[in-house]
Design a protein around this motif. Sequence first.
Motif, short mmCIF file in Angstrom:
data_model
loop_
_atom_site.label_atom_id
_atom_site.label_comp_id
_atom_site.label_asym_id
_atom_site.label_seq_id
_atom_site.Cartn_x
_atom_site.Cartn_y
_atom_site.Cartn_z
N ILE A 77 4.59 -4.41 -5.78
CA ILE A 77 3.66 -3.59 -6.64
C ILE A 77 2.89 -2.68 -5.83
O ILE A 77 2.02 -3.13 -4.78
N PRO A 87 -0.30 -0.70 -6.70
CA PRO A 87 -1.33 -0.35 -7.79
C PRO A 87 -1.80 1.16 -7.66
O PRO A 87 -1.71 1.63 -8.99
N GLU A 88 -2.16 1.68 -6.57
CA GLU A 88 -2.78 2.93 -6.60
C GLU A 88 -1.62 4.06 -6.83
O GLU A 88 -2.03 4.75 -7.46
N PHE A 89 -0.66 3.73 -6.36
CA PHE A 89 0.42 4.46 -6.63
C PHE A 89 0.86 4.75 -8.06
O PHE A 89 1.03 5.86 -8.58
N ASP A 90 0.85 3.67 -8.69
CA ASP A 90 1.53 3.46 -10.16
C ASP A 90 0.36 4.14 -10.90
O ASP A 90 0.87 4.85 -11.86
N ALA A 91 -0.82 3.83 -10.80
CA ALA A 91 -1.96 4.23 -11.37
C ALA A 91 -1.94 6.00 -11.31
O ALA A 91 -2.36 6.59 -12.36
N GLY A 92 -1.68 6.38 -10.02
CA GLY A 92 -1.58 7.98 -9.95
C GLY A 92 -0.43 8.55 -10.86
O GLY A 92 -0.57 9.71 -11.50
N LYS A 93 0.67 7.77 -10.85
CA LYS A 93 1.70 8.44 -11.69
C LYS A 93 1.33 8.15 -13.07
O LYS A 93 1.82 9.14 -13.84
N ARG A 94 0.73 7.30 -13.63
CA ARG A 94 0.41 7.26 -14.91
C ARG A 94 -0.30 8.24 -15.55
O ARG A 94 -0.36 8.76 -16.37
N LEU A 95 -1.42 8.33 -14.64
CA LEU A 95 -2.36 9.72 -15.02
C LEU A 95 -1.75 10.78 -15.06
O LEU A 95 -2.02 11.69 -15.75
N LEU A 107 0.93 -1.47 0.21
CA LEU A 107 -0.02 -0.05 0.00
C LEU A 107 0.96 1.29 -0.17
O LEU A 107 0.44 2.28 -0.37
#
Lengths: 216, 216
Positions: B117, B119-127, B100
């Motif tokens: 991994i 997931p929420e951190f990576d998705a925020g970075k991608r966006l 987390l």
Amino acid sequence: PREFAVIGLGRFGRSVAEHLEANGYTVLGIDLSPQIVQSFSTHITKAVALDATNEEALKLVDITSFDTVIVAIGTDFESNLMTTVALKNLGIKRVITKALNRRQQEILLRVGADRVIRPEFDAGKRLAEELSAPAMLEKLHLGAEHSVLELRVPKSLVWQTLAQTDLRNRYGVTVLVVKRADKLLVSPPADCILQQGDILVVLGSNEDIAHFARLE
Amino acid sequence: PREFAVIGLGRFGRSVAEHLEANGYTVLGIDLSPQIVQSFSTHITKAVALDATNEEALKLVDITSFDTVIVAIGTDFESNLMTTVALKNLGIKRVITKALNRRQQEILLRVGADRVIRPEFDAGKRLAEELSAPAMLEKLHLGAEHSVLELRVPKSLVWQTLAQTDLRNRYGVTVLVVKRADKLLVSPPADCILQQGDILVVLGSNEDIAHFARLE
Ligand SMILES: Nc1ncnc2c1ncn2[C@@H]1O[C@H](COP(=O)(O)OP(=O)(O)OP(=O)(O)O)[C@@H](O)[C@H]1O
Ligand SMILES: Nc1ncnc2c1ncn2[C@@H]1O[C@H](COP(=O)(O)OP(=O)(O)OP(=O)(O)O)[C@@H](O)[C@H]1O
């Protein structure tokens, strides 16, 4: 646009906000909880505690000056939904909302969200794709039908020239770049000999790329 | 490897499991909750309810036959950690665990997780990356220093030939492909005239790519 507002400073929201700040943008962070706002206020331009389902509260922080607002309220779907609706009512040009599942995604799109993201679902899909093609390093989609794939050179191609591998005829893929240590060979010549450790960037239809990615 | 085990059937875990199944792999799903296992058993090869922190229970489902196990237990960090440790004790070759935050990530790596991994951190970075470069459609990293970027042709380049745009000298980027409607022009010639609606695939150093992505 130089500024963004992020509503809901959970893990996803904080990550969006921090990475936008790191890229030089001004970010206004909004969260219901004063403690969360307090702890986060050093990381971004400005953070305020308010209930984002309240249109009057949103107006007080001049939300209409933002043309993109990210809604990252996860667990409380009703608040997520009401905030999205409030933002569209106030005329926000682009509202990007997080959803937990496809049912929520459909509802949010129906009430006017311009884009809906499912972070956990997307991350699971990405991991599965990586595990499915172990030689593959990265991939980008080019239109609906083609992809550009980066992968370690399959063992069976090492020591062959590009001409000998005959990739376009045998697999339908075109080698765009060969990366060898720090060197990048763009549009490599037909007599280029593939070496152990080379990284290939190839282009092809999705189907051809999928087959090629599984070469040993 | 044709089979994977996924422990923890939350949103991330379910997504990994479903996408691996869709790619033709055999997936064993494990979760503490019988209801979750029940509802998910139609989606994947096999699903069992057990406490994954219990090495004996893991042995009963022959966990050692899997060389990759994904641990997707989120909220309960202690269970996440204990499961990761149990799997490494049993000799599982590759354990991929969800975390987390960075503190959890460090601890998991220290106890032997092969990959962690967020997931929420990576998705925020991608966006954030997408929002930072609006013309950009997709990106892949080529080594630590270079990227391949797909983006809509900047308006200021339309109607110029590739030679006229002089991209390599002005921006340090090389055009690998021009996508025009359904046509793909690979290694396009110097006299290729860029048109409205073209999609470019370009290669360059991360810095050069970042500048080029912001061209209007
Ligand atoms: N009405 C509201 N107005 C503003 N913020 C809100 C509102 N309701 C919830 N929030 C905030 O949204 C944040 C994120 O919500 P929550 O933690 O439930 O989401 P999450 O999906 O678990 O987050 P993540 O997975 O991104 O960590 C919380 O910090 C919460 O205080
Ligand atoms: N000891 C355990 N053994 C097996 N499964 C467990 C154990 N502890 C928790 N789980 C399961 O892990 C699953 C995922 O956990 P949880 O829902 O807390 O994670 P999450 O991070 O919120 O999930 P996501 O964000 O992926 O939806 C739950 O379905 C839970 O039953």
